[in-house]
Write a protein that holds these residues in place. Structure first.
Motif: not given
Length: 244
Positions: A178, A210-211, A214-215, A218, A236, A240-241, A244
């Motif tokens: 993260q 969660k991050e 996310r990373r 991405e 999570y 996130i989806k 987005n």
């Protein structure tokens, strides 16, 4: 851990093996490294280590004799250690964090650094592993050996100041790490996320998890195809989806 490196260019290792984390590990006697020039083990007066390939072809091949003799010397000096002999070669398996973790459990690693067009095929009978850094070709195996040594040694107990650091690295968990921040809390208009300075450790852990996902989505979505996510991580991912 003991490490022996067979190379034609020992001086290439002076900086990487004497500075920073690796150098400190050697100073603390957590690691022993011996870099040897296998040209010293040739059986001809000109110390030739290469020759033209049978059947023709471009370039020169490393001869078997000096490599066999150098490895014999390593075994004679360390008769009681179990050795993992690694050949740096573009045709080898890709080097990954999981390979580094596997090597970190070994007692004695030996690296054979090639040069020129390639190896006499009989050299491969000596090795336990053939490893490549990726789908490209370097001028020799030295840089590859340095990378593998660095990635492996930092996983040894007591080498890093905090043993938890390696366990939470990108790729060690199957996900990317993260985002992280340090002081000041605001710099040029960019602020540290409020949750990280809230003191709420449960919320901080949730944000970090969660991050991390996310990373990974991405930057390396391919990694999600192989990692096994917990129910919480799956939640999570779904959130996130939806965001987005």
């Amino acid at each position: 851990m003991k490490i022996d490196v067979l190379t034609l260019f020992p001086r290439m290792f002076q900086g990487p093996l004497t500075e920073s984390i690796i150098g400190k590990a050697i100073e603390k006697d957590l690691l022993q490294v011996n870099v040897m020039n296998f040209r010293d083990y040739t059986d001809n007066k000109h110390q030739n280590v290469d020759d033209y390939p049978y059947g023709g072809g471009a370039g020169m091949l490393l001869k078997a004799q000096p490599i066999f003799a150098a490895l014999d010397a390593v075994k004679e000096k360390n008769p009681d250690t179990k050795k993992r002999v690694i050949l740096l070669d573009p045709a080898g398996i890709p080097f990954t964090q999981s390979v580094a973790e596997e090597l970190a459990d070994e007692e004695h690693l030996v690296f054979i650094c090639g040069h020129y067009e390639g190896y006499d095929e009989r050299i491969r009978t000596l090795v336990t592993d053939e490893i490549s850094l990726g789908d490209y070709v370097l001028t020799g195996g030295e840089l590859g050996a340095m990378v593998i040594i660095d990635a492996t040694v930092r996983l040894l107990p007591e080498v890093l100041g905090n043993d938890q650091s390696a366990k939470t690295d990108s790729h060690s968990t199957g996900l990317l790490e993260q985002p992280q921040y340090t002081r000041p809390a605001e710099f040029r208009g960019m602020k540290v996320p409020d949750v990280l300075i809230s003191g709420n450790h449960k919320k901080i852990k949730e944000w970090q998890d969660k991050e991390s996902i996310r990373r990974t989505i991405e930057r390396r979505p391919d990694m999600l195809e192989t990692v096994k996510l917990s129910e919480e991580q799956q939640r999570y991912l779904k959130e996130i989806k939806q965001e987005n």
